[in-house]
Design a protein around this motif. Structure first.
Motif, PDB file in Angstrom:
ATOM      1  N   LEU A   1     -16.584  24.418  -1.154  1.00  0.00           N
ATOM      2  CA  LEU A   1     -15.647  24.162  -0.063  1.00  0.00           C
ATOM      3  C   LEU A   1     -14.312  23.628  -0.598  1.00  0.00           C
ATOM      4  O   LEU A   1     -14.284  22.846  -1.555  1.00  0.00           O
ATOM      5  N   GLU A   2     -13.229  24.054   0.021  1.00  0.00           N
ATOM      6  CA  GLU A   2     -11.924  23.454  -0.253  1.00  0.00           C
ATOM      7  C   GLU A   2     -11.811  22.210   0.617  1.00  0.00           C
ATOM      8  O   GLU A   2     -11.841  22.300   1.849  1.00  0.00           O
ATOM      9  N   VAL A   3     -11.692  21.048  -0.004  1.00  0.00           N
ATOM     10  CA  VAL A   3     -11.663  19.799   0.740  1.00  0.00           C
ATOM     11  C   VAL A   3     -10.259  19.526   1.265  1.00  0.00           C
ATOM     12  O   VAL A   3      -9.274  19.621   0.525  1.00  0.00           O
ATOM     13  N   ILE A   4     -10.175  19.192   2.539  1.00  0.00           N
ATOM     14  CA  ILE A   4      -8.945  18.678   3.146  1.00  0.00           C
ATOM     15  C   ILE A   4      -9.200  17.198   3.395  1.00  0.00           C
ATOM     16  O   ILE A   4      -9.999  16.828   4.249  1.00  0.00           O
ATOM     17  N   ASP A   5      -8.533  16.355   2.634  1.00  0.00           N
ATOM     18  CA  ASP A   5      -8.848  14.926   2.631  1.00  0.00           C
ATOM     19  C   ASP A   5      -7.979  14.180   3.645  1.00  0.00           C
ATOM     20  O   ASP A   5      -6.812  13.890   3.395  1.00  0.00           O
ATOM     21  N   LEU A   6      -8.573  13.858   4.777  1.00  0.00           N
ATOM     22  CA  LEU A   6      -7.916  13.068   5.816  1.00  0.00           C
ATOM     23  C   LEU A   6      -8.593  11.706   5.910  1.00  0.00           C
ATOM     24  O   LEU A   6      -8.661  11.099   6.981  1.00  0.00           O
ATOM     25  N   GLY A   7      -9.099  11.234   4.771  1.00  0.00           N
ATOM     26  CA  GLY A   7      -9.831   9.985   4.737  1.00  0.00           C
ATOM     27  C   GLY A   7      -8.948   8.794   4.414  1.00  0.00           C
ATOM     28  O   GLY A   7      -8.640   7.972   5.276  1.00  0.00           O
ATOM     29  N   ILE A   8      -8.524   8.684   3.172  1.00  0.00           N
ATOM     30  CA  ILE A   8      -7.742   7.530   2.735  1.00  0.00           C
ATOM     31  C   ILE A   8      -6.287   7.672   3.209  1.00  0.00           C
ATOM     32  O   ILE A   8      -5.692   8.746   3.113  1.00  0.00           O
ATOM     33  N   GLY A   9      -5.708   6.577   3.673  1.00  0.00           N
ATOM     34  CA  GLY A   9      -4.336   6.601   4.182  1.00  0.00           C
ATOM     35  C   GLY A   9      -3.306   6.486   3.074  1.00  0.00           C
ATOM     36  O   GLY A   9      -2.520   5.533   3.034  1.00  0.00           O
ATOM     37  N   SER A  10      -3.295   7.450   2.172  1.00  0.00           N
ATOM     38  CA  SER A  10      -2.347   7.448   1.057  1.00  0.00           C
ATOM     39  C   SER A  10      -1.248   8.465   1.332  1.00  0.00           C
ATOM     40  O   SER A  10      -1.528   9.665   1.465  1.00  0.00           O
ATOM     41  N   PRO A  11       0.016   8.036   1.443  1.00  0.00           N
ATOM     42  CA  PRO A  11       1.096   8.972   1.756  1.00  0.00           C
ATOM     43  C   PRO A  11       1.168  10.123   0.761  1.00  0.00           C
ATOM     44  O   PRO A  11       0.994   9.929  -0.454  1.00  0.00           O
ATOM     45  N   ASP A  12       1.420  11.326   1.266  1.00  0.00           N
ATOM     46  CA  ASP A  12       1.513  12.500   0.399  1.00  0.00           C
ATOM     47  C   ASP A  12       2.953  12.815   0.013  1.00  0.00           C
ATOM     48  O   ASP A  12       3.210  13.810  -0.647  1.00  0.00           O
TER      49      ASP A  12
ATOM     50  N   VAL B   1       2.805 -16.249   9.567  1.00  0.00           N
ATOM     51  CA  VAL B   1       3.300 -15.506   8.411  1.00  0.00           C
ATOM     52  C   VAL B   1       3.098 -14.020   8.699  1.00  0.00           C
ATOM     53  O   VAL B   1       2.273 -13.638   9.527  1.00  0.00           O
ATOM     54  N   GLU B   2       3.865 -13.204   7.982  1.00  0.00           N
ATOM     55  CA  GLU B   2       3.816 -11.772   8.234  1.00  0.00           C
ATOM     56  C   GLU B   2       3.858 -11.020   6.909  1.00  0.00           C
ATOM     57  O   GLU B   2       4.615 -11.370   6.005  1.00  0.00           O
ATOM     58  N   PHE B   3       3.023  -9.959   6.843  1.00  0.00           N
ATOM     59  CA  PHE B   3       2.975  -9.118   5.652  1.00  0.00           C
ATOM     60  C   PHE B   3       3.771  -7.840   5.876  1.00  0.00           C
ATOM     61  O   PHE B   3       3.666  -7.209   6.934  1.00  0.00           O
ATOM     62  N   HIS B   4       4.542  -7.453   4.850  1.00  0.00           N
ATOM     63  CA  HIS B   4       5.279  -6.193   4.859  1.00  0.00           C
ATOM     64  C   HIS B   4       4.960  -5.418   3.586  1.00  0.00           C
ATOM     65  O   HIS B   4       4.750  -6.002   2.517  1.00  0.00           O
ATOM     66  N   SER B   5       4.945  -4.098   3.722  1.00  0.00           N
ATOM     67  CA  SER B   5       4.535  -3.232   2.620  1.00  0.00           C
ATOM     68  C   SER B   5       5.546  -2.111   2.423  1.00  0.00           C
ATOM     69  O   SER B   5       6.119  -1.606   3.392  1.00  0.00           O
ATOM     70  N   PHE B   6       5.735  -1.723   1.173  1.00  0.00           N
ATOM     71  CA  PHE B   6       6.595  -0.582   0.858  1.00  0.00           C
ATOM     72  C   PHE B   6       5.783   0.710   0.751  1.00  0.00           C
ATOM     73  O   PHE B   6       6.355   1.777   0.615  1.00  0.00           O
ATOM     74  N   SER B   7       4.471   0.599   0.812  1.00  0.00           N
ATOM     75  CA  SER B   7       3.607   1.764   0.623  1.00  0.00           C
ATOM     76  C   SER B   7       3.846   2.824   1.677  1.00  0.00           C
ATOM     77  O   SER B   7       4.048   4.003   1.371  1.00  0.00           O
ATOM     78  N   LYS B   8       3.799   2.419   2.937  1.00  0.00           N
ATOM     79  CA  LYS B   8       3.943   3.365   4.035  1.00  0.00           C
ATOM     80  C   LYS B   8       5.411   3.528   4.441  1.00  0.00           C
ATOM     81  O   LYS B   8       5.853   4.620   4.774  1.00  0.00           O
ATOM     82  N   SER B   9       6.173   2.440   4.409  1.00  0.00           N
ATOM     83  CA  SER B   9       7.555   2.484   4.888  1.00  0.00           C
ATOM     84  C   SER B   9       8.481   3.280   3.979  1.00  0.00           C
ATOM     85  O   SER B   9       9.446   3.890   4.440  1.00  0.00           O
ATOM     86  N   PHE B  10       8.187   3.283   2.656  1.00  0.00           N
ATOM     87  CA  PHE B  10       9.077   3.944   1.704  1.00  0.00           C
ATOM     88  C   PHE B  10       8.332   4.877   0.747  1.00  0.00           C
ATOM     89  O   PHE B  10       8.877   5.269  -0.280  1.00  0.00           O
ATOM     90  N   ASN B  11       7.086   5.219   1.076  1.00  0.00           N
ATOM     91  CA  ASN B  11       6.275   6.120   0.242  1.00  0.00           C
ATOM     92  C   ASN B  11       6.127   5.594  -1.184  1.00  0.00           C
ATOM     93  O   ASN B  11       6.087   6.367  -2.145  1.00  0.00           O
ATOM     94  N   MET B  12       5.997   4.267  -1.328  1.00  0.00           N
ATOM     95  CA  MET B  12       5.901   3.647  -2.646  1.00  0.00           C
ATOM     96  C   MET B  12       4.506   3.067  -2.886  1.00  0.00           C
ATOM     97  O   MET B  12       4.349   2.034  -3.526  1.00  0.00           O
ATOM     98  N   ALA B  13       3.473   3.753  -2.381  1.00  0.00           N
ATOM     99  CA  ALA B  13       2.114   3.213  -2.457  1.00  0.00           C
ATOM    100  C   ALA B  13       1.681   2.914  -3.892  1.00  0.00           C
ATOM    101  O   ALA B  13       1.054   1.880  -4.157  1.00  0.00           O
ATOM    102  N   GLY B  14       1.994   3.802  -4.818  1.00  0.00           N
ATOM    103  CA  GLY B  14       1.575   3.600  -6.204  1.00  0.00           C
ATOM    104  C   GLY B  14       2.366   2.534  -6.934  1.00  0.00           C
ATOM    105  O   GLY B  14       1.943   2.065  -7.998  1.00  0.00           O
ATOM    106  N   CYS B  15       3.485   2.125  -6.382  1.00  0.00           N
ATOM    107  CA  CYS B  15       4.315   1.103  -7.037  1.00  0.00           C
ATOM    108  C   CYS B  15       3.746  -0.302  -6.865  1.00  0.00           C
ATOM    109  O   CYS B  15       4.052  -1.191  -7.654  1.00  0.00           O
TER     110      CYS B  15
END
Length: 407
Positions: free
Chosen positions: A40-51, A241-255
């Protein structure tokens, strides 16, 4: 010491690891491998990692900084002055919130870093914290690490998944050190208006409970909705307190970069803990993040991620409806929180896990069973919009065929 599934004793494995909520993600990874081996060709809609990748300017800034000779000393564990100052300016530009970059803001290796460590920094073993159910796994996982008792706050469909603050008993408020919520959230993109946040702040101040607001999806609001900061409520900085992330907002998940801002005592506690755990974020990554914030503040919309995910949401939800499975259309984030088809294994435990496994092994579409996020997640699945439009339509076609075959 713990005992594994085969009954043998594992001497060098903490019992706490069984409470971290990562086992289902490992299972899904195994299912994906089985699906691929079956052809099967997998279409991965599991982990929320920006493409998507960050904007070219951000990547260029990162590349240039990496090549400099002066980039390889230990970074400041609390974050560089330039990063903290720019993050504070962005908070003012985006939310109209003024924070002190020196005392009320700390850099993180992604928001999960802070979420994983904050309970250790502000709680003692045996303390109690209020967390949403369903909720992002590290919410309860961090409590297990810190020896803190979780009081699950149910997110129910009957209340549009909005946490019912009035359902929290006085004795829980009295004992709780903090309440952790997310608007919009993960896995459920529940949203809250200003009046709700005012009420939350009022209760937190009354009971002297810290609010932890996870705002990782601050830039992923749809249909004109823009997520709010809890710190916009007057006086909230004294109890939140509030958490902010660059992963989703700027596609910098791996950074791996983000920040926590708000109450200076909690910020100071997390800073102190992290100064003993790590040496902070790689300086070139901080420089790239500074540029990302500056570009966002130009206000031309060039870095906005919401339009892409709003379009994907529309395409996918419509495609699923055409296939005969109607799912709610979220107002924010990159996730669909979908109730299982009504008659699928009705009344049986583990039905969301069975649905996700059967779907993946029969069609190659990977999603996450809802129970991975808490008891109240049973009967739901989380679907991430992390593939392009063509693959999302193909995934909907496969899912539709699977669901129709259940009849």
């Amino acid at each position: 010491m713990t005992i594994n599934n085969s009954g043998s004793v594992q001497k060098w494995r903490s019992d706490k690891l069984s409470h971290l909520g990562s086992s289902i993600f490992a299972e899904v990874a195994e299912w994906k491998e089985q699906a691929r081996k079956s052809g099967l060709e997998v279409i991965d809609l599991g982990i929320g990692s920006p493409d998507q990748a960050p904007a070219p300017e951000i990547r260029e800034a990162l590349s240039a900084a990496v090549l400099r000779d002066d980039s390889y000393s230990y970074p400041a564990s609390k974050g560089s002055g330039k990063f903290r100052e720019q993050a504070a300016k962005w908070m003012s530009w985006r939310f109209g919130v003024e924070v002190d970059p020196e005392e009320e803001l700390v850099s993180l290796m992604g928001s999960q870093d802070g979420l994983a460590h904050l309970a250790l920094a502000i709680c003692n073993p045996g303390d109690l914290a209020i967390v949403p159910d369903p909720g992002y796994p590290i919410y309860s996982g961090s409590l297990a690490i810190a020896g803190v008792e979780a009081w699950p706050l149910p997110l129910l469909a009957d209340n549009d998944f909005l946490p019912d603050l009035d359902s929290i008993p006085d004795e829980v408020w009295q004992k709780a050190v903090f309440i952790l919520l997310a608007f919009p959230g993960n896995p459920i993109s529940v949203t809250a208006d200003y009046a709700y946040m005012e009420k939350l702040v009022g209760l937190a101040r009354k009971w002297e409970v810290l609010i932890i607001h996870d705002l990782a999806y601050s830039e992923m609001g749809f249909d004109g909705y823009r997520p709010l900061s809890i710190l916009q409520v007057p006086g909230a900085i004294h109890t939140a307190v509030e958490f902010h992330s660059f992963s989703k907002s700027f596609n910098m998940a791996g950074c791996r970069i983000g920040f926590m801002t708000g109450n200076r005592e909690a910020v100071g506690a997390l800073r102190e803990l992290k100064s003993n755990v790590d040496y902070g974020v790689f300086n070139p990554v901080q420089e790239a993040a500074v540029l990302a914030l500056k570009l966002a503040m130009q206000g031309d919309g060039r870095l906005e991620v919401a339009p892409l995910y709003e379009h994907r949401r529309n395409v996918f939800v419509q495609a699923l409806a055409q296939e005969g499975w109607t799912v709610p259309s979220p107002k924010a984030t990159m996730f669909i929180w979908a109730p299982l088809p009504e008659d699928y294994c009705a009344g049986q435990t583990g039905r969301s896990r069975r649905f996700a496994q059967e779907l993946l092994l029969k069609t190659g579409v990977a999603i996450i069973p809802g129970y991975a996020f808490g008891v109240q997640g049973e009967g739901f699945v989380r679907i991430a919009l992390v593939e392009d439009e063509t693959k999302l339509v193909e995934a909907a076609r496969r899912i539709g065929g699977f669901v129709r075959a259940l009849d």
